[in-house]
Motif scaffolding. Structure first.
Motif: not given
Length: 540
Positions: A477-505
Motif C-alpha cells: 500500500x505504498x509507492x517508490x519513485x526512481x529517476x533513470x537516465x536512459x543513456x544505454x540503447x537496447x531492449x531492457x527488461x523491467x521486472x518484478x524480482x519476486x520470481x512468481x510474479x515475474x513468471x506470471x507476467x
C-alpha cells in the motif's frame, strides 16, 4: 645525431607506444561453465538442484572494473537455459543480457558464449537463470567487481572478503513449482532459508581485523533481515554505489538486492552467530551461520540476535531505507566523484506511473503492470526489432499510467528515446512487498512513501544524495519513485524480482532507441547469436 641513431630512436618510440597501447586494452577473462543437474541436501532431504561446474551455488565470478568476460556456457539440462547477469549494465550490449526478450535460450546439449564487459562498474552483484523457474533449483552465484588499483576506495582495504548468498528455498522440484503456477495457483510459503546453498556454514577471521561481507538476497519471494551477533555492520556499498558509512545492528535486504558491509572482529575470541530471517511473513524463517574467530575455542552461544521487534513494521524498514545515502565525495569506477552528475537538477522528459496487480485472466492467477500481463513470445524482442519481424511485440499496449480496466495478456514494450531522463513511480496497491529490477541500468531511488503517490509527494524526494542501485523495494500500500537516465540503447527488461510474479507476467521491456544506427550507441548483433522463433532463417 646521425641518421642511424635517429632511426633507432624512432623505432624505440614506436615500440614503447605499441607496448603502451597493448597494455592499455582492458583484460580478458575466459571461462567454460557446464550446467547440469545433481542431487544435494540443502534442507536435509535429497532434491534435484542445478549445478554449474558441479557447484551449488555456482562459481564466484570475480572481476575488476572494465575487464572483458568470454564465458562459454554449456547446457546439459533437459530444458533450454539462460543466465542473466543481475546488475551488470551491458553497456551498448543488450545482446548479452541473458533474458528471453533479448536472447534465444540455449537448447539442451548445446552452448552459447557470452561476451560482455564490466564497463565502468564496481560492486556486489549476482547471476542466475532467467528461464522457466530454474532459479528455484539453483544455477545462481556471486558476481563481484573490484576497483582498479589506480582508483581509491573510501575505506581501508579490508583484511578479507566474504560473499553470502541468502535466499528462501523450496524442497519441491522446480518443475512441480512451475506446474503449480501454470495451473493458476500461487506458490506455498518456502520451506527454509539458505546461506550459500547450505543450512549451516562458517566464516573464519582474525581478531582485530576488518572484513567485508557481501550480502545478496537470491531468493524467490521473501525479504530478509541480516545481522551478526555482537557486531555492528558498517554499510559501504549498495549495488555499485559507495554509501555514507552508517552503522547498523541489522539490515533489511529485499529480493534481488545486494549490500556490502564492513565488520570488525572486535570482540573477545569466541564464535558468533550470523543470522538471516524472513521479514513481513506470518511464520518467520531463520537460518544461522557462524563467524569464527581464528583464536576461539568456544562455540556460538544463544540467544540468537533477534530481528526488528515487529515483523510487520514496514515503517521501521522504510526509515532505514531512507538512511541509505550516496557518498558524494567518493570515486566510483571512474576517477570522478559519484555526485558530480547532479541528477536532482534535471527535469524529467517523461513521467511513468506503474501499478502492479494480481488479476484473474481466463480463470487463472496472473500478475500485471498497468493491467498488462506479459507473455514471452517464441522470438526474442531484440531479434524481432533487429530483423524488423512484425507481430512479435506491441509498443501500444502499455500505457504510461494505470487504468482501472481488467487485466489482459500481451507482449508489452514501452517506447523511449535514447537520452531520455525519466521519472518512474511504482505504485503498489496490493498488501504485499514488491521488488522491481531494471536491466541495463542503475537508477536513483529518490523517494518512498505510504498510500497513494500524488504530485505533492515530490516534496519528499531526495534530490541531493540518493544512491543509485538496480533493484528497489516497494512496501505494501505504498509507492517508490526512481529517476533513470536512459543513456544505454537496447531492449531492457523491467521486472518484478519476486520470481512468481515475474513468471506470471509482472514485467515488460523498455525499448531505448535512437533511429540513427551507430556503434557509438550500440554494438552490432553478435556473430554467434542464437536464432529461434520467427528469427530462424534470418542472417545477422
Amino acid at each position: 645525431m646521425g641518421s642511424t641513431g635517429l632511426l633507432h630512436l624512432i623505432c624505440l618510440v614506436i615500440a614503447l607506444v605499441s607496448v603502451s597501447l597493448v597494455q592499455a586494452e582492458d583484460a580478458y577473462k575466459y571461462f567454460t561453465w557446464t550446467v547440469t543437474y545433481g542431487t544435494l541436501y540443502p534442507l536435509a532431504s535429497p532434491q534435484q538442484v542445478i549445478l554449474i561446474n558441479g557447484q551449488f551455488p555456482g562459481p564466484r565470478l570475480d572481476l575488476v572494473t572494465n575487464e572483458n568476460v568470454i564465458l562459454n556456457l554449456i547446457n546439459k539440462l533437459d530444458e533450454p537455459f539462460l543466465l542473466t547477469w543481475n546488475g551488470i549494465k551491458q553497456r551498448k550490449n543488450s545482446w548479452q543480457d541473458g533474458v528471453l526478450g533479448t536472447n534465444c535460450p540455449i537448447p539442451p546439449n548445446s552452448n552459447y558464449t557470452y561476451k560482455f564487459q564490466a564497463k565502468d562498474q564496481i560492486g556486489t552483484y549476482t547471476y542466475f537463470p532467467s528461464t522457466q523457474l530454474h532459479k528455484a533449483a539453483g544455477g545462481f552465484g556471486a558476481l563481484n567487481v573490484y576497483h582498479r588499483s589506480v582508483i581509491p576506495i573510501p575505506y581501508p582495504n579490508p583484511d578479507g572478503d566474504f560473499t553470502l548468498l541468502v535466499g528462501d528455498w523450496y524442497k519441491t522440484n522446480h518443475k512441480t513449482l512451475r506446474q503449480t503456477l501454470d495451473s493458476g495457483k500461487s506458490l506455498a510459503f518456502p520451506d527454509g532459508l539458505l546461506i550459500n546453498g547450505q543450512a549451516h556454514s562458517t566464516f573464519t577471521g582474525n581478531q582485530g581485523k576488518t572484513y567485508m561481507f557481501r550480502i545478496s538476497n537470491v531468493g524467490l519471494s521473501t525479504s530478509i533481515n541480516f545481522r551478526i551477533q555482537g557486531h555492528t555492520l558498517k554499510l559501504v556499498e549498495v549495488e555499485g554505489s559507495h554509501t555514507v558509512q552508517n552503522l547498523y545492528d541489522s539490515l533489511d535486504v529485499h529480493v534481488g538486492q545486494s549490500v556490502a558491509v564492513l565488520v570488525t572482529l572486535n570482540q573477545p575470541p569466541k564464535d558468533c552467530y550470523i543470522v538471516a530471517s524472513t521479514r513481513f511473513t506470518e511464520t518467520p524463517l531463520t537460518t544461522t551461520a557462524v563467524l569464527h574467530y581464528a583464536n576461539s575455542f568456544s562455540s556460538a552461544l544463544g540467544p540468537v540476535p533477534a530481528p526488528p521487534v515487529d515483523k510487520y513494521d514496514f515503517d521501521w524498514s522504510m526509515k532505514q531505507a531512507r538512511t541509505y545515502r550516496w557518498n558524494l565525495t567518493a570515486n566510483a569506477a571512474r576517477p570522478n566523484p559519484q555526485g558530480s552528475f547532479h541528477y536532482g537538477k534535471i527535469t524529467p522528459t517523461k513521467v511513468i506511473k506503474l501499478a502492479n496487480s494480481a488479476p484473474l485472466i481466463n480463470g487463472k492467477l496472473r500478475y500485471a503492470v498497468n493491467s498488462v500481463s506479459y507473455v514471452n513470445p517464441d522470438t526474442p524482442l531484440k531479434l524481432a526489432d533487429y530483423f524488423n519481424i512484425p507481430g512479435v511485440f506491441s509498443v501500444n499496449l502499455l500505457q504510461n499510467s494505470p487504468s482501472n480496466g481488467p487485466g489482459y495478456i500481451g507482449t508489452s514494450v514501452l517506447q523511449t528515446s535514447l537520452h531520455d531522463f525519466i521519472e518512474v513511480i511504482f505504485q503498489n496497491n496490493e498488501n504485499t512487498m514488491q521488488s522491481w529490477h531494471l536491466d541495463g541500468y542503475d537508477f536513483w531511488v529518490i523517494g518512498h512513501g505510504f498510500g497513494q503517490w500524488t504530485d505533492a509527494s515530490r516534496k519528499t524526494y531526495n534530490l541531493v544524495d540518493a544512491l543509485t542501485r538496480h533493484t528497489a523495494q516497494v512496501y505494501p500500500k505504498s509507492w517508490t519513485t526512481i529517476l533513470v537516465s536512459l543513456d544505454n540503447q537496447g531492449m531492457w527488461n523491467l521486472r518484478s524480482a519476486i520470481w512468481e510474479r515475474q513468471y506470471l507476467g509482472q514485467q515488460f521491456y523498455l525499448r531505448v532507441w535512437n533511429a540513427q544506427k551507430s556503434l557509438a550507441n550500440e554494438y552490432d548483433i553478435p556473430n554467434n547469436v542464437l536464432l529461434c522463433g520467427k528469427a530462424v532463417g534470418h542472417h545477422p
